[in-house]
Design an enzyme around this catalytic site. Sequence first.
Site, PDB file in Angstrom:
ATOM      1  N   LYS A 257       0.148  -4.917  -5.793  1.00  0.00           N
ATOM      2  CA  LYS A 257       0.674  -5.734  -6.889  1.00  0.00           C
ATOM      3  C   LYS A 257       1.462  -6.923  -6.323  1.00  0.00           C
ATOM      4  CE  LYS A 257       3.663  -5.463 -10.916  1.00  0.00           C
ATOM      5  NZ  LYS A 257       4.429  -4.637 -11.835  1.00  0.00           N
ATOM      6  N   GLU A 263       3.351  -1.504   4.487  1.00  0.00           N
ATOM      7  CA  GLU A 263       2.257  -0.606   4.881  1.00  0.00           C
ATOM      8  C   GLU A 263       0.905  -1.242   4.565  1.00  0.00           C
ATOM      9  OE1 GLU A 263       4.904   0.153   3.116  1.00  0.00           O
ATOM     10  OE2 GLU A 263       5.542   2.244   3.354  1.00  0.00           O
ATOM     11  N   GLY A 319       3.196  -0.513 -11.162  1.00  0.00           N
ATOM     12  CA  GLY A 319       2.312   0.005 -10.112  1.00  0.00           C
ATOM     13  C   GLY A 319       1.756   1.383 -10.444  1.00  0.00           C
ATOM     14  N   ARG A 320       2.637   2.298 -10.848  1.00  0.00           N
ATOM     15  CA  ARG A 320       2.188   3.679 -11.094  1.00  0.00           C
ATOM     16  C   ARG A 320       1.436   3.815 -12.407  1.00  0.00           C
ATOM     17  NH1 ARG A 320       7.506   2.894 -10.923  1.00  0.00           N
ATOM     18  NH2 ARG A 320       8.793   3.304 -12.754  1.00  0.00           N
ATOM     19  N   GLU A 406       8.849   8.764  -9.964  1.00  0.00           N
ATOM     20  CA  GLU A 406       9.297   7.378  -9.763  1.00  0.00           C
ATOM     21  C   GLU A 406       9.791   6.791 -11.095  1.00  0.00           C
ATOM     22  OE1 GLU A 406       7.609   4.809  -6.447  1.00  0.00           O
ATOM     23  OE2 GLU A 406       6.888   3.700  -8.170  1.00  0.00           O
ATOM     24  N   HIS A 437      -2.584  31.442  -4.302  1.00  0.00           N
ATOM     25  CA  HIS A 437      -2.468  32.064  -2.977  1.00  0.00           C
ATOM     26  C   HIS A 437      -1.485  31.297  -2.109  1.00  0.00           C
ATOM     27  CE1 HIS A 437      -5.835  34.750  -3.842  1.00  0.00           C
ATOM     28  NE2 HIS A 437      -6.283  33.718  -4.550  1.00  0.00           N
ATOM     29  N   LYS A 562      13.602   1.059   2.495  1.00  0.00           N
ATOM     30  CA  LYS A 562      12.821  -0.069   3.040  1.00  0.00           C
ATOM     31  C   LYS A 562      13.735  -1.006   3.825  1.00  0.00           C
ATOM     32  CE  LYS A 562       9.504  -0.592  -0.756  1.00  0.00           C
ATOM     33  NZ  LYS A 562       9.069  -1.524  -1.797  1.00  0.00           N
TER      34      LYS A 562
HETATM   35  O1  F6P Z   1       6.809   3.015  -3.882  1.00  0.00           O
HETATM   36  C1  F6P Z   1       7.295   1.841  -4.391  1.00  0.00           C
HETATM   37  C2  F6P Z   1       6.241   0.941  -4.928  1.00  0.00           C
HETATM   38  O2  F6P Z   1       6.882  -0.221  -5.332  1.00  0.00           O
HETATM   39  C3  F6P Z   1       5.423   1.538  -6.048  1.00  0.00           C
HETATM   40  O3  F6P Z   1       6.021   1.470  -7.282  1.00  0.00           O
HETATM   41  C4  F6P Z   1       4.172   0.741  -5.938  1.00  0.00           C
HETATM   42  O4  F6P Z   1       3.133   1.306  -6.659  1.00  0.00           O
HETATM   43  C5  F6P Z   1       3.969   0.750  -4.468  1.00  0.00           C
HETATM   44  O5  F6P Z   1       5.274   0.610  -3.932  1.00  0.00           O
HETATM   45  C6  F6P Z   1       3.044  -0.292  -3.914  1.00  0.00           C
HETATM   46  O6  F6P Z   1       3.422  -1.573  -4.281  1.00  0.00           O
HETATM   47  P1  F6P Z   1       2.395  -2.771  -4.219  1.00  0.00           P
HETATM   48  O7  F6P Z   1       1.289  -2.493  -5.165  1.00  0.00           O
HETATM   49  O8  F6P Z   1       3.179  -3.990  -4.597  1.00  0.00           O
HETATM   50  O9  F6P Z   1       1.873  -2.867  -2.805  1.00  0.00           O
END
Ligand code: F6P
Length: 602
Positions: A257, A263, A319-320, A406, A437, A562
Amino acid sequence: STQPVNLPRISYKRARFPALVSNQRNVSRKPVVCTVQSVPSIYSTTDVRISKTSEWKALEEHAKNVILKTHLRDLVTDAKRSEKLWAEFDGCILDYSRQRVIPETMKLLFALAKRAQLEEKKEAMFRGDKINVTEDRSVLHTALRAPKGTQLYIDGMNVVDEVWQILEKIRTFSERVRNGQHVGVTGRPIKNFIAIGIGGSYLGPEFLHEALRTEKVASAAAGDRVLRFLSNVDPVDVKRATDKLNPEETLAIVVSKTFTTRETSINAKTIKDWLIYHLGDSAETIKKHMVACSTNLDKVVKFGIAPENMFPFWDWVGGRYSVCSAVGALPISLQYGFDVFERFLQGAHSMDAHFRYAPLEGNLPVLLGLLGVWNMSFLNYNARAIHPYSEALLRFPAHIQQLDMESNGKHVNIFGEAVDYPVGEIDFGEPGTNGQHSFFQLLHMGQVVPCDFIGFIESQNPVCEEGEPVSNHDELMANFFAQPDALAFGKTAEEVRQEGKSEWLTPHMVFTGNRPSSCLLMPVLDAYVTGQLLALYEHRTAVQGFLWEINSFDQFGVELGKVLANKVRKQLNESRYFNKEISGFNHSTTKLLNRYLEGSVG
Ligand code: F6P
């Protein structure tokens, strides 16, 4: 031998709804004023905090004086009560008779929902009010699955038109890739997809992919295509994502987003290098082999992805809550075809309309949300488990975990005051029967954890073993039906003794029971039903947040870690390459970092 059998197909009526027509341009409504000092208009009439209302107090009294004095063993045997604690919608059955409630409890919960202005808050969300007050944003994931032609204006733009423009772009692009019009830089057809993203930009699409992988229509449409996900910055995940894939036939989809997540940026760069290494360093390589889903065009272009290869979404999609946007649409349409994704959207929309229009008393997401609030805030159960009796839903618990934790893992209410009641459950789960199990020992004899059991009338892959009394699916479902009763009823010392167990062994074999659960029974896990299930849980989370008066749509809690990682990263670099001493951390972190640097080759 294992023989597929042709079990009779059951057809289910799918509901039809009026399109989600709400705020047309010429319909005037009060503007929502969102500043640092103010909260959405829907909260401005709230003079008494929810936990101070008579409705809340009534539930506390009811829990203490009635429910905590009852045992599910006695409640569940009352058929009249059970009949009342049952709701159905569009093929989806919810039996909540094994929750620690009686019809009176539900009445009190509905009264609480009214006091919390649940209907109004729900409507404000669907209408596009900026209910995510801390980020001054609308919360409109429901617009992502609204049928074409729906009118929903935000800041003068019909957002559903925009949604459908992007969906059509995805339909066209995915068809071009699937039918071989869009080929790789060496002319080979594209048949592998790597979706690079993390958190909400990964968990939703992955759960959906897994749900569809073994579904008849979807798996036939996938053919020999491969869809993999790259989320963890652990370099091992790169190996797993690219293993045995031919780069000439691979398309990478960068899903972010913000397009600033470390990452995802690092993984996207690694995959870009992998493509360039194998296919040559040309603009054409990136053009043919990399696309993006994002809200940040500038960053996408800066990364080197052509603007026409970006599939946008909007800041009003959290995002979620983004799996119904390009985030899920692109990888899933590439792998399974756009039609499959569209069925998923239709299922989600069906549940949206139900959530929006059905009375609270028979409203599935509302019921689940109220039960969540009841269990957490009044009975003090601070965890809950989700058990899909379907291997295809193996990643659903992980998706719901992020979605819910979240969203509702908060310590202040929407007014910025500390919440003085428990909110935000710990969510976890595993498909049944595997979970049985693993951690079910604790669920039966240890802490009480309310459970959701999700089962299907028909299997995606019906199989019947010769010589076995029931089909494999019946075997699975026998467990689905048995576990909720085992949790509710337990086993008394008397019953253990009657089995001839010795006196000293008896206490070890007693099950206290009285452990609440809900059963969701659905037709068959196809794209449509997966959409229903997703929306059901998304709205459960929202209902709980609305009742608790918290903002379920921001996530500042992920920031601090972060920031500290940035500080560590800088010092790792300076220490490794410029021999600078580690400094500014506490003793423990300094020692750990030094040991890491001593032993690591970088
Ligand atoms: O974990 C934090 C977060 O901001 C989530 O809410 C989001 O889905 C994820 O990191 C990834 O963010 P982005 O889509 O901006 O890479």
